[in-house]
Design an enzyme around this catalytic site. Structure first.
Site, PDB file in Angstrom:
ATOM      1  N   GLU A  58      -5.054 -50.271  23.283  1.00  0.00           N
ATOM      2  CA  GLU A  58      -3.874 -50.622  22.483  1.00  0.00           C
ATOM      3  C   GLU A  58      -3.036 -49.374  22.457  1.00  0.00           C
ATOM      4  O   GLU A  58      -3.087 -48.578  21.526  1.00  0.00           O
ATOM      5  CB  GLU A  58      -4.292 -51.077  21.074  1.00  0.00           C
ATOM      6  CG  GLU A  58      -3.305 -52.038  20.441  1.00  0.00           C
ATOM      7  CD  GLU A  58      -2.081 -51.359  19.856  1.00  0.00           C
ATOM      8  OE1 GLU A  58      -1.357 -50.666  20.616  1.00  0.00           O
ATOM      9  OE2 GLU A  58      -1.836 -51.535  18.660  1.00  0.00           O
ATOM     10  N   GLU A  70       4.488 -44.797  24.570  1.00  0.00           N
ATOM     11  CA  GLU A  70       3.365 -43.941  24.170  1.00  0.00           C
ATOM     12  C   GLU A  70       2.534 -43.480  25.362  1.00  0.00           C
ATOM     13  O   GLU A  70       1.409 -43.020  25.201  1.00  0.00           O
ATOM     14  CB  GLU A  70       2.488 -44.680  23.161  1.00  0.00           C
ATOM     15  CG  GLU A  70       3.169 -44.911  21.821  1.00  0.00           C
ATOM     16  CD  GLU A  70       2.265 -45.560  20.804  1.00  0.00           C
ATOM     17  OE1 GLU A  70       1.085 -45.807  21.129  1.00  0.00           O
ATOM     18  OE2 GLU A  70       2.730 -45.832  19.684  1.00  0.00           O
TER      19      GLU A  70
END
Length: 654
Positions: free
Chosen positions: A144, A153
């Site tokens: 995730e 990210e």
């Protein structure tokens, strides 16, 4: 080793980096993060659990041991799901040491210490082999690593490395794939966050117009995504110009490339208009068949009454370099370019494939006008707010005289131009950065005012009379997670609450007051994106008189706010209201309470200061339980810092 941590500057509202030492307490960093919001995301958790169970089952059906690699494990939730689903062993990687320590405790608390190994490293540093961090490569990859933009990210380089060194060829991946969707829209409101509109000023000698420099008009802006809660954007604030189309997909079960590239789709506008904005979101399929799907689609795309509210994943607003006129039925090409961490878009009339390829540049756009470096998007919106500008014009007209000499202390403000157009004898503007100086010089040249307004490049505290030519008349993300999908994650709650709980001297139900002492800080949040209602009327807590010398001592205030409406109070909101004249003011926070239920309308161009209570204050039957929130505030005039304390005062019936 030094640690740098982000904090909101209480004076400017901007984020700044503060240095901490090696003994820095990370608990408040975890509290400010979105771990709790992710754990509260029931839809996300359920879909991940279903996908993990299905992946473990597929591996077992092939007669293989299920070895799981969980990158970015956080609390260890996904690894515990895998172990519970029958995985033989899980390697849970977490680079953030305090979170890795929490994961070790959570895994042990839930009885999986023999099935899950927590590795406190970046995944690119993990080794595989008999003496390595992992005994063998994994055949199930669980991650995730996604933000609102999907790749912001570092998901792509992380997946690329994992496929090369940490997982087997043909591994099962949860999620299996991600798909990015786009839609072309026209929106004056969103476009106002990126371009400055002409400002109309009605002066005594006729109407004046403040125009932008040509460099700003033609500037592509900055490539960083604008992520917002599109579900809070009224449909009246934008016009849909195209259907929703798939921009690209990423298959996480196969090797992933992070190198810069581009994608192109052809759109046929469903309506004529000015294409300004690309709205984008993504969904993830947890299994190869796509039956387990988690989507970020906004309300007008996927109409359902059971929307999952989430703050860790929202939707994206991308600004085209310039607005482009499109005609209904006349096809256009939309190109998405990306590097490892970000995306940007451009629109062209439909061309042949070979002709289009020659015109693609994957390099990230760069702001050339400097205004996008000086002003953030809410500031652009604020400068374009005509109602706010009218309030300033009305105020200036009341106070300006023909012999007025004005000093504007505000980097990148248009007030000097307003003051000049409204009749000030002389105007100085204090700009304490080279960027703001450069932008204002361009503005003055574009409006032929370079010899009318003098720029002073200096910090306010270094201002001298000579500069002035000797003129002297101038809540949910904080609530405990407890049990998440059957797993006990209260260790993380304890980490978040540790500083708060030390100050609890009483327990609810055994005393007349409950102390809600926290970190004594408020956090900036754009409340227009978050549905909320007021349980009290607004109340003045501190006053600053800019006509007087700043006091050398701290300014303090104490009082109480009565709870007038039933409901659950998750925190207190603070904002500034600027009184421009005795009867004209502008608010940076609450604009109005719209009905008896207390629904709030917040200034969309400013963030408000939110002080989260560690426990929810419930006020269900006010007649039986009169209650108020008491406050104590202290403003340090030397540092600009505000400390605050709130208590719930419960008055028992007599």
């Amino acid at each position: 080793m030094k640690t740098f941590c982000g904090r909101a500057n209480p004076t400017t509202g901007s984020m700044e980096w503060l240095e901490g030492d090696e003994d820095y307490d990370y608990h408040q960093e975890i509290a400010r993060s979105r771990y709790a919001d992710m754990l509260h995301d029931k839809d996300r958790n359920t879909k991940y659990y279903q996908g993990i169970r299905a992946a473990v089952c597929r591996v077992k059906e092939r007669g293989e041991k299920a070895i799981v690699l969980d990158i970015g494990t956080g609390t260890g939730l996904l690894s515990m799901m895998a172990a519970s689903a029958g995985a033989d062993f899980c390697y849970a990687i977490e680079v953030f040491k305090p979170m890795a320590n929490a994961a070790v405790k959570i895994v042990e608390k839930n009885g999986f210490h023999d099935k899950i190994k927590v590795i406190n490293k970046h995944s690119t540093e993990v080794t595989v082999g008999p003496d390595g961090d992992m005994q063998c490569r994994a055949n199930i990859l669980v991650t995730e690593l996604f933000d609102t933009e999907l790749i912001g990210e570092g998901a792509l380089p992380t997946y690329e490395h994992a496929h090369k060194y940490l997982v087997q060829e043909g591994c099962e991946a949860v999620p299996h794939r991600a798909t990015v969707y786009v839609q072309l829209v026209e929106s004056k409101r969103m476009w106002s966050w990126n371009k400055l509109f002409p400002v109309h000023v009605k002066a005594e000698d006729g109407e004046k117009i403040i125009v932008s420099p040509s460099e700003m008009e033609n500037c592509p802006g900055v490539p960083s995504v604008c992520d917002i809660q599109l579900n809070q954007m009224p449909s009246s604030d934008f016009t849909i110009l195209s259907d929703v189309v798939t921009m690209f997909s990423v298959d996480f079960s196969k090797p992933v490339r992070s190198a810069s590239t581009y994608y192109r789709v052809q759109l046929e506008p469903v309506k004529s208009g000015k294409a300004q904005i690309v709205l984008s979101w993504w969904d993830i399929d947890m299994d190869p068949s796509g039956t387990i799907n988690c989507t970020m689609a906004p309300y007008w795309v996927k109409s359902t009454s059971a929307f999952q509210w989430r703050d860790h994943w929202m939707q994206c607003v991308y600004f085209l370099p310039n607005e482009e006129s499109v005609l209904q039925g006349e096809k256009v090409d939309l190109t998405a370019c990306r590097d490892e961490y970000s995306l940007w878009y451009k629109l062209q009339k439909a061309r042949g494939e070979e002709e289009s390829k020659a015109d693609v540049r994957v390099e990230s756009p760069v702001c050339r006008c400097q205004a996008h470096l000086l002003w953030n998007r809410p500031r652009f919106g604020e400068l374009n707010d005509q109602n706010r500008t009218r309030q300033y014009i009305k105020s200036l007209m009341k106070v300006l005289k023909t012999d007025s000499v004005c000093l504007c202390i505000s980097d990148g403000s248009l007030l000097p131009v307003l003051a000049h157009y409204l009749g000030a004898k002389q105007v100085f503007t204090l700009e304490n950065s080279s960027v703001s100086c450069s932008v204002m010089e361009k503005f003055f040249r574009a409006n032929k005012l370079e010899d009318k307004i003098k720029i002073i490049e200096a910090r306010p505290e270094l201002l001298t009379p000579s500069h002035l030519e000797d003129k002297k008349d101038l809540w949910r993300i904080r609530s405990p997670c407890g049990i998440c999908e059957g797993f006990d994650v209260r260790t993380m709650d304890d980490m978040i609450q540790v500083r708060r709980l030390k100050s609890f001297s009483t327990t609810l139900g055994k005393t007349n007051s409950l102390n809600f002492r926290e970190s004594r800080e408020a956090e900036p949040h754009p409340l227009w994106e978050y549905p909320c209602k007021s349980l009290s009327d607004p109340q003045e807590v501190l006053t600053f008189d800019f006509r007087k010398t700043v006091p050398q001592h701290c300014v303090s205030s104490k009082g109480s706010v009565n709870l007038l409406r039933k409901g659950k109070s998750h925190g207190a909101v603070l904002w500034m209201e600027y009184h421009l004249t005795a009867d004209i003011s502008v608010s940076t926070g609450l604009m109005e309470i719209s009905n008896e239920k207390g629904n709030c309308e917040w200034n969309p161009h400013c963030k408000q200061a939110v002080y989260f209570f560690s426990s929810v204050i419930e006020s269900e039957v006010l007649s039986d339980l009169p209650s108020a929130v008491t406050y104590a505030m202290n403003f340090d005039t030397k540092t600009g810092e505000i400390t605050m304390d709130f208590k719930l005062l419960i008055l028992s019936g007599i």
